[in-house]
Design an enzyme around this catalytic site. Structure first.
Site, short mmCIF file in Angstrom:
data_model
loop_
_atom_site.label_atom_id
_atom_site.label_comp_id
_atom_site.label_asym_id
_atom_site.label_seq_id
_atom_site.Cartn_x
_atom_site.Cartn_y
_atom_site.Cartn_z
N TRP A 101 3.05 -7.46 4.21
CA TRP A 101 2.18 -8.59 5.65
C TRP A 101 1.32 -9.73 4.93
CZ3 TRP A 101 3.10 -6.81 10.16
CH2 TRP A 101 3.60 -4.88 10.27
N ASP A 171 -7.39 -9.88 5.60
CA ASP A 171 -6.84 -8.65 6.35
C ASP A 171 -6.76 -7.37 6.28
OD1 ASP A 171 -5.27 -7.11 7.59
OD2 ASP A 171 -3.23 -8.32 7.30
N LYS A 195 -4.76 1.75 12.33
CA LYS A 195 -4.53 2.23 11.21
C LYS A 195 -5.61 2.98 10.37
CE LYS A 195 -1.14 -0.37 10.45
NZ LYS A 195 -0.63 -1.36 9.86
C1 LIG Z 1 0.38 -2.60 10.63
C2 LIG Z 1 -0.40 -4.02 9.22
C3 LIG Z 1 -0.56 -5.19 9.91
C4 LIG Z 1 0.43 -5.18 11.46
O1 LIG Z 1 -0.68 -4.97 12.17
P1 LIG Z 1 -0.47 -5.14 13.86
O2 LIG Z 1 -0.85 -4.54 14.71
O3 LIG Z 1 1.31 -4.22 14.17
O4 LIG Z 1 0.41 -6.64 14.22
C5 LIG Z 1 -0.97 -6.27 9.15
N1 LIG Z 1 -2.00 -6.22 8.05
C6 LIG Z 1 -1.47 -5.28 7.60
C7 LIG Z 1 -2.63 -4.86 6.26
C8 LIG Z 1 -1.27 -3.65 8.43
O5 LIG Z 1 -1.49 -2.48 8.22
#
Ligand SMILES: *Cc1c(COP(=O)(O)O)cnc(C)c1O
Length: 360
Positions: A101, A171, A195
């Protein structure tokens, strides 16, 4: 068959209480005679929902008044572009590469300016967090970017990088609301909610007010300009109303259960059960350096691919779903987000013990 123990990395398990409440309100939300999916985003009922949700997340995360909370679409991945578009005044930023990511965000930023990889743990399949106490951060970098919890590899920053005075952008998708954070240490925090908080497609961005300006990169789409969204209180266009509604319910559930301090204590307890077993097991092994272990995502292997497959299949048959590891790591991964009950982890460990006895 009833509900399984769902160890999915995302979209992931939600509190049963929340799902039941949503089911009860599906046809008639609080006497409006319609469900939340059917109502105008400009209605009084929805206005109350989004305002209450914002108030609750502010309270949960102790978000200072000089930060905006935006409910945006496009998931976390959309912010990979929005971050450089809104922040790259000098067209330069430092990225710490701790997994897929982080790498995707880094690659996206390269479209808009110079993204400099200042540290990486790629040399050991991202099984650790690099030392970030004295990084070579370019003098003119607009920000330092991290992926705080690495969903695929199961690592988490225990101390934030020394950004040398630069803005920190994080993030937090897979650790969002799993423990208290000091928001003032960040310029921007964002998390895709699927998540730990709600349905996919919604990303919550918490952004320091002075970073929300008209001074964005040329060509930035109206929708990706944070100022557009901030000025319209996340209602520039039709937002993901239903996801915001579910997140609001999860915020209430978190508050009722003691907030983020209590969540952290519970998450530590759950993770300890699993990690303690991995440390003593003769068959299963954790794949992450101990001091960098995530409380949310726990990857492990037997060291034998066929046995891994057998384990995943037998676990599924026993009601433990989505334990297969990410294709780039192999083996298994148990995601044990806020809504995973402690019994789920205890029963998983019991099952692993039984599997170990039968297979060694
Ligand atoms: C799942 C995830 C993403 C991507 O998320 P989307 O909503 O599918 O774009 C980005 N960063 C992390 C850390 C993730 O776990």
């Amino acid at each position: 068959m009833g509900r399984v123990y769902n160890f999915s990395a995302g979209p992931a398990v939600l509190p049963e209480e929340v799902l039941k409440e949503a089911a009860e309100e599906m046809l008639d939300y609080k006497g409006t005679g319609m469900g939340v999916m059917e109502m105008s985003h400009r209605s009084k009922a929805f206005d109350d929902i989004i305002k209450e949700a914002e108030k609750d997340i502010r309270e949960l995360m102790n978000i200072p008044d000089n930060y905006k909370v935006l409910f945006l679409q496009g998931g976390a991945s959309q912010q990979f572009a929005a971050v450089p578009m809104n922040l790259m005044k000098n067209k330069k930023a430092a990225y710490i590469i701790t997994g897929q990511w982080a790498k995707k965000a880094y690659q996206e930023a390269q479209i808009y300016g110079e993204a400099v990889a200042v540290a990486s743990s790629a040399d050991k399949t991202f099984s650790y967090i690099p030392d970030c106490s004295d990084l070579d951060i370019p003098e003119d970098a607009d920000y330092v970017y991290i992926c705080e919890n690495n969903t695929i590899y199961g690592t988490k920053y225990k101390t934030l990088p020394n950004t040398k005075g630069k803005l920190l952008v994080a993030d937090q998708s897979s650790c969002f609301l799993s423990e208290p954070v000091d928001v003032t240490k960040y310029g921007v925090i964002y998390g895709g909610v699927q998540k730990n908080v709600g349905p996919a497609g919604l990303v919550i961005s918490i952004i320091r007010e002075d970073l929300i300006t008209d001074d964005v990169l040329p060509g930035t789409p109206t929708m990706l300009k944070w100022k557009t969204q901030a000025d319209a209180d996340s209602l520039y266009n039709t937002p993901n109303c239903y996801a915001i509604y579910i997140c609001g319910k999860v915020f209430k559930w978190l508050k009722k259960n003691g907030g983020l301090e209590a969540m952290k204590a519970l998450n530590e307890k759950k993770a300890k059960i699993l990690y303690d077993f991995l440390d003593e097991s003769k068959l299963f092994k954790g794949t992450v350096r101990k001091e960098d272990r995530s409380l949310m995502n726990v990857p492990f292997v037997t060291g034998n691919e066929d046995l891994d497959k057998k384990f995943v299949a037998e676990a599924k048959a026993a009601g433990f779903e989505n334990l297969k590891g990410h294709r780039t790591v192999g083996g298994m991964r148990a995601s044990i987000y806020n809504a995973m009950p402690i019994e789920g982890v205890e029963k998983l460990v019991e099952f692993m013990k039984k599997f170990e006895a039968e297979n060694s």
